[in-house]
Design an enzyme around this catalytic site. Structure first.
Site, PDB file in Angstrom:
ATOM      1  N   GLU A  93       0.847  -1.233   0.053  1.00 51.47           N
ATOM      2  CA  GLU A  93      -0.120  -0.043   0.175  1.00 51.47           C
ATOM      3  C   GLU A  93       0.906   1.130  -0.020  1.00 51.47           C
ATOM      4  O   GLU A  93       1.671   1.437   0.877  1.00 51.47           O
ATOM      5  CB  GLU A  93      -0.886  -0.061   1.279  1.00 51.47           C
ATOM      6  CG  GLU A  93      -2.068   1.181   1.100  1.00 51.47           C
ATOM      7  CD  GLU A  93      -2.974   1.028   2.080  1.00 51.47           C
ATOM      8  OE1 GLU A  93      -3.381  -0.135   2.733  1.00 51.47           O
ATOM      9  OE2 GLU A  93      -3.545   1.820   2.675  1.00 51.47           O
ATOM     10  N   LYS A 288      -7.878  -1.480  10.995  1.00 49.00           N
ATOM     11  CA  LYS A 288      -7.105  -1.984   9.797  1.00 49.00           C
ATOM     12  C   LYS A 288      -5.871  -1.174   9.692  1.00 49.00           C
ATOM     13  O   LYS A 288      -5.035  -1.867   9.101  1.00 49.00           O
ATOM     14  CB  LYS A 288      -8.006  -2.010   8.560  1.00 49.00           C
ATOM     15  CG  LYS A 288      -7.489  -2.483   7.294  1.00 49.00           C
ATOM     16  CD  LYS A 288      -6.653  -1.436   6.705  1.00 49.00           C
ATOM     17  CE  LYS A 288      -6.239  -1.918   5.119  1.00 49.00           C
ATOM     18  NZ  LYS A 288      -5.309  -1.097   4.388  1.00 49.00           N
ATOM     19  N   ASP A 304       4.152 -15.044  11.046  1.00 42.11           N
ATOM     20  CA  ASP A 304       2.929 -15.524  10.575  1.00 42.11           C
ATOM     21  C   ASP A 304       1.773 -14.411  10.607  1.00 42.11           C
ATOM     22  O   ASP A 304       1.159 -14.308  11.648  1.00 42.11           O
ATOM     23  CB  ASP A 304       2.447 -16.909  11.023  1.00 42.11           C
ATOM     24  CG  ASP A 304       1.218 -17.335  10.525  1.00 42.11           C
ATOM     25  OD1 ASP A 304       0.556 -16.711   9.962  1.00 42.11           O
ATOM     26  OD2 ASP A 304       0.935 -18.515  10.898  1.00 42.11           O
ATOM     27  N   HIS A 401      -2.399   9.936   0.960  1.00 40.72           N
ATOM     28  CA  HIS A 401      -2.699   8.856   0.142  1.00 40.72           C
ATOM     29  C   HIS A 401      -2.638   8.985  -1.437  1.00 40.72           C
ATOM     30  O   HIS A 401      -1.799   8.109  -2.011  1.00 40.72           O
ATOM     31  CB  HIS A 401      -4.052   8.145   0.574  1.00 40.72           C
ATOM     32  CG  HIS A 401      -4.167   6.849  -0.210  1.00 40.72           C
ATOM     33  ND1 HIS A 401      -3.669   5.632   0.856  1.00 40.72           N
ATOM     34  CD2 HIS A 401      -4.955   6.414  -1.084  1.00 40.72           C
ATOM     35  CE1 HIS A 401      -4.014   4.714  -0.072  1.00 40.72           C
ATOM     36  NE2 HIS A 401      -4.536   4.830  -1.084  1.00 40.72           N
TER      37      HIS A 401
HETATM   38  C1  MEV Z   1      -5.819   2.966   4.933  1.00 38.30           C
HETATM   39  O1  MEV Z   1      -5.058   1.571   4.654  1.00 38.30           O
HETATM   40  C2  MEV Z   1      -6.094   2.680   6.473  1.00 38.30           C
HETATM   41  C3  MEV Z   1      -6.938   3.868   6.938  1.00 38.30           C
HETATM   42  O2  MEV Z   1      -8.277   3.640   6.406  1.00 38.30           O
HETATM   43  C4  MEV Z   1      -7.198   3.555   8.707  1.00 38.30           C
HETATM   44  C5  MEV Z   1      -8.111   4.422   9.232  1.00 38.30           C
HETATM   45  O3  MEV Z   1      -9.286   5.001   8.672  1.00 38.30           O
HETATM   46  O4  MEV Z   1      -7.904   4.793  10.432  1.00 38.30           O
HETATM   47  C6  MEV Z   1      -6.737   5.127   6.581  1.00 38.30           C
END
Ligand code: MEV
Length: 446
Positions: A93, A288, A304, A401
């Site tokens: 990513e 995530k 792992d 991003h």
């Molecule tokens: C993207 O990989 C992760 C985010 O969505 C985490 C979040 O929203 O806190 C930016």
């Protein structure tokens, strides 16, 4: 329609694993792909010229046909418990390593990260069915423990030399939840190894001994003697293998943006964490973001990541509702941000001494013990979550991003090096969206 998209009549195969690598690729190209030449050349393009190294990779799994690359990035300036680290991160990513690096630098200027391993116990279970008198099973179990320990001595000998081994064996009655269901519930200390093979080997031996002892117990009826082992396996739920990572600083040191004070930032940040604490839809995405940091270090160090993912998400639901892994507060003018997570990691065994890049990643981290790697990895998760929440509550996530994603869009559209340079310059002053990049590229080309 490109030749790659044409549909072929697919078919099953017998004895696939017995074919050699070239035969496997030929079979694949013949039966599943339309452009055989292109398919073969893509797979071969990723083979390593060093035949020994390629063989090593071929032998990690079955039916290997090529290598699958992920970028390995470095996030420097991580001050953890007073010592600087560079984090090796394997991840695809675009913005993750950049975000980690930024958060690492930010906190290195504010006292750094503190991390502590709280405990390091791992769990394994022998799941079995017993149809009979529970008091008789308990009686059998009383004399069983020394026999179980004796039977696994050849397996535990080396682990014990390193200070680990079996910590506790108990009998659990689960018959209220499932008829006739019991467990041998075993706690392990696996020192610097993740310990999956060690634990599973011990458990399978335990199962053997349990079944034998039951079948020969004089005080068991015929039905009781027929104790049935269902399975023996470690648990990836490790709520007693916990690491804590935290940062803190006075709120007035938090803001780097003249439009927002440290107090305002802290207030918004804490609110964002509270939302993830009470709202599962948000908590999953929030976590995530934590896992972006954790998985990247876990992968780079040959651990792992599926086990880590499963264990951490289960822990995030431990109170009956999926919730945030991280927490934040402001008290007496001090901002605090922390996380406690389960992490079963190893720095010996498995891929750690096999995969050259894994060995290098561990060298980069100065050959950490398993508990030091737990601390570093938890910090990577906390830093990543900090970076995501900082963007989300200030500029929005897309700015950073898309800046990182720009190169992907340019590569997808076969931009030349010169075009890339000009586009990067142009988009330092313009908003990046997929369509604005395409539009500008077309303009430039025409
Ligand atoms: C993207 O990989 C992760 C985010 O969505 C985490 C979040 O929203 O806190 C930016």
């Amino acid at each position: 329609m490109s030749s790659r998209n044409k549909i072929k009549m697919t078919k099953p195969v017998n004895g696939f694993s017995k074919l050699n690598k070239t035969e496997k690729i030929e079979w694949l190209a013949e039966n599943y792909l339309t452009d055989n030449k292109e398919a073969v050349s893509i797979l071969e393009q990723y083979w390593n010229e060093d035949e020994k190294l390629q063989k090593l990779h071929d032998e990690f799994i079955e039916n290997t046909v090529s290598n699958f690359y992920l970028p390995l990035g470095l996030a420097p300036n991580f001050l953890i418990n007073g010592k600087y680290h560079v984090l090796p991160m394997a991840i695809e990513e675009s913005s993750v390593v950049a975000a980690a690096s930024k958060a690492g630098k930010f906190w290195s200027e504010r006292g750094g990260f503190k991390a502590t391993v709280i405990n390091q116990t791992k769990i394994g279970q022998v799941h079995f069915l017993f149809k009979g008198d529970i008091s008789k099973l308990e009686k059998l179990f009383k004399d069983l423990e020394p026999k179980l320990r004796e039977a696994v001595k050849p397996i535990t000998k080396n682990m014990e030399k390193r200070g680990g081994g079996i910590l506790d064996i108990s009998l659990k009655n689960k018959t209220k939840e499932l008829d006739h269901y019991y467990q041998l519930f075993v706690k392990f200390d696996t020192r610097d190894s993740m310990g999956a093979n060690f634990i599973n080997s011990c458990l399978e031996k335990f199962a053997e001994v349990l079944q034998k002892e039951a079948s020969t117990a004089e005080f068991f009826s015929t039905e009781e003697k027929d104790l049935q082992i269902i399975m023996s396996i470690l648990s990836n739920y490790v709520p007693e293998c916990i690491v804590r990572a935290e940062v803190s600083c006075p709120v007035d040191q938090l803001s780097e943006d003249k439009n927002m004070s440290g107090e305002q930032f802290a207030e918004k940040f804490v609110q964002a964490v509270r939302i993830a604490e009470i709202e599962p839809y948000r908590a999953v995405t929030h976590n995530k973001g934590v896992m972006n940091g954790i998985d990247a270090v876990v992968l780079a160090t040959g651990n792992d990541f599926r086990a880590v993912e499963a264990g951490i998400h289960a822990y995030a639901s431990k109170d009956g509702k999926y919730s945030s892994l991280t927490h934040a507060s402001v008290e007496n003018g001090i901002f605090k941000f922390w996380m406690e997570i389960p992490l079963a990691l190893g720095t010996v065994g498995g891929l750690t001494s096999l995969h050259p890049l894994v060995k290098l990643a561990l060298d980069i981290l100065q050959r950490p013990s398993a508990s030091e790697l737990m601390e570093i990895t938890a910090v990577a998760g906390l830093a990543q979550n900090f970076a995501a929440l900082r963007s989300l509550t200030t500029t929005g996530i897309q700015q950073g991003h898309m800046k990182m994603h720009l190169m992907n869009i340019l590569n997808q559209n076969a931009a030349t090096e010169k075009e890339k340079e000009e586009m990067v310059e142009y988009f330092t002053h313009h908003t990046i969206t997929h369509s604005s990049v395409i539009e500008q590229l077309e303009k430039m080309r025409s």
